[in-house]
Design a protein around this motif. Structure first.
Motif, PDB file in Angstrom:
ATOM      1  N   THR A   3      -2.362   8.452   0.176  1.00 31.36           N
ATOM      2  CA  THR A   3      -2.594   7.063   0.568  1.00 31.36           C
ATOM      3  C   THR A   3      -2.417   6.190  -0.657  1.00 31.36           C
ATOM      4  N   LYS A   4      -2.508   4.889  -0.490  1.00 29.65           N
ATOM      5  CA  LYS A   4      -2.265   3.963  -1.594  1.00 29.65           C
ATOM      6  C   LYS A   4      -3.482   3.059  -1.772  1.00 29.65           C
ATOM      7  N   VAL A   5      -3.861   2.815  -3.025  1.00 27.23           N
ATOM      8  CA  VAL A   5      -4.923   1.861  -3.320  1.00 27.23           C
ATOM      9  C   VAL A   5      -4.367   0.478  -3.024  1.00 27.23           C
ATOM     10  N   GLN A   6      -5.095  -0.284  -2.206  1.00 27.09           N
ATOM     11  CA  GLN A   6      -4.631  -1.613  -1.836  1.00 27.09           C
ATOM     12  C   GLN A   6      -5.689  -2.649  -2.179  1.00 27.09           C
ATOM     13  N   LYS A   7      -5.232  -3.860  -2.416  1.00 23.41           N
ATOM     14  CA  LYS A   7      -6.140  -4.964  -2.704  1.00 23.41           C
ATOM     15  C   LYS A   7      -6.647  -5.541  -1.389  1.00 23.41           C
ATOM     16  N   TRP A   8      -7.965  -5.681  -1.274  1.00 25.35           N
ATOM     17  CA  TRP A   8      -8.603  -6.294  -0.118  1.00 25.35           C
ATOM     18  C   TRP A   8      -9.535  -7.355  -0.636  1.00 25.35           C
ATOM     19  N   ASN A  10     -11.295  -9.504  -3.139  1.00 28.19           N
ATOM     20  CA  ASN A  10     -11.530  -9.300  -4.572  1.00 28.19           C
ATOM     21  C   ASN A  10     -11.767  -7.830  -4.901  1.00 28.19           C
ATOM     22  N   SER A  11     -11.578  -6.938  -3.936  1.00 24.70           N
ATOM     23  CA  SER A  11     -11.840  -5.513  -4.136  1.00 24.70           C
ATOM     24  C   SER A  11     -10.557  -4.720  -3.925  1.00 24.70           C
ATOM     25  N   GLN A  12     -10.670  -3.426  -4.115  1.00 25.76           N
ATOM     26  CA  GLN A  12      -9.581  -2.512  -3.821  1.00 25.76           C
ATOM     27  C   GLN A  12     -10.128  -1.486  -2.833  1.00 25.76           C
ATOM     28  N   GLY A  13      -9.245  -0.914  -2.029  1.00 34.40           N
ATOM     29  CA  GLY A  13      -9.714   0.040  -1.032  1.00 34.40           C
ATOM     30  C   GLY A  13      -8.670   1.059  -0.669  1.00 34.40           C
ATOM     31  N   LEU A  14      -9.128   2.093   0.015  1.00 33.52           N
ATOM     32  CA  LEU A  14      -8.273   3.153   0.538  1.00 33.52           C
ATOM     33  C   LEU A  14      -8.450   3.220   2.044  1.00 33.52           C
ATOM     34  N   ARG A  15      -7.389   3.494   2.754  1.00 33.60           N
ATOM     35  CA  ARG A  15      -7.491   3.763   4.186  1.00 33.60           C
ATOM     36  C   ARG A  15      -7.450   5.278   4.338  1.00 33.60           C
TER      37      ARG A  15
END
Length: 80
Positions: A3-8, A10-15
């Motif tokens: 998976t890819k780290v994505q910006k959400w 002001n945070s970052q997240g993983l699906r």
């Protein structure tokens, strides 16, 4: 799974795929612990405490009596 780290915001997240969560017995809304160690991120489900009424009552101080609280006079259709 990759998976890819994505910006959400002001945070970052993983699906995480549903089958990955199911394999880890994690459901949407569960509390998880995130631990970082040696450049690895480990996600673990937080176990919910199991309460036992008899144990909780046994921990109460001897002679402890509940006090009656007053919340004032009725203001609506409360049954007193």
């Amino acid at each position: 799974m990759v998976t890819k780290v994505q910006k959400w915001g002001n945070s970052q997240g993983l699906r995480l795929a549903k089958h990955v969560l199911e394999s880890a017995r994690i459901a949407v809304g569960d509390d998880v612990e995130v631990v970082v160690s040696k450049e690895r991120i480990v996600i673990k489900k937080v176990a919910k405490p199991k309460f036992n009424l008899a144990e909780m009552v046994a921990r109460m101080p001897k002679g402890d009596k509940a006090k009656q609280e007053s919340f004032g006079l009725p203001v609506g259709k409360e049954a007193w």
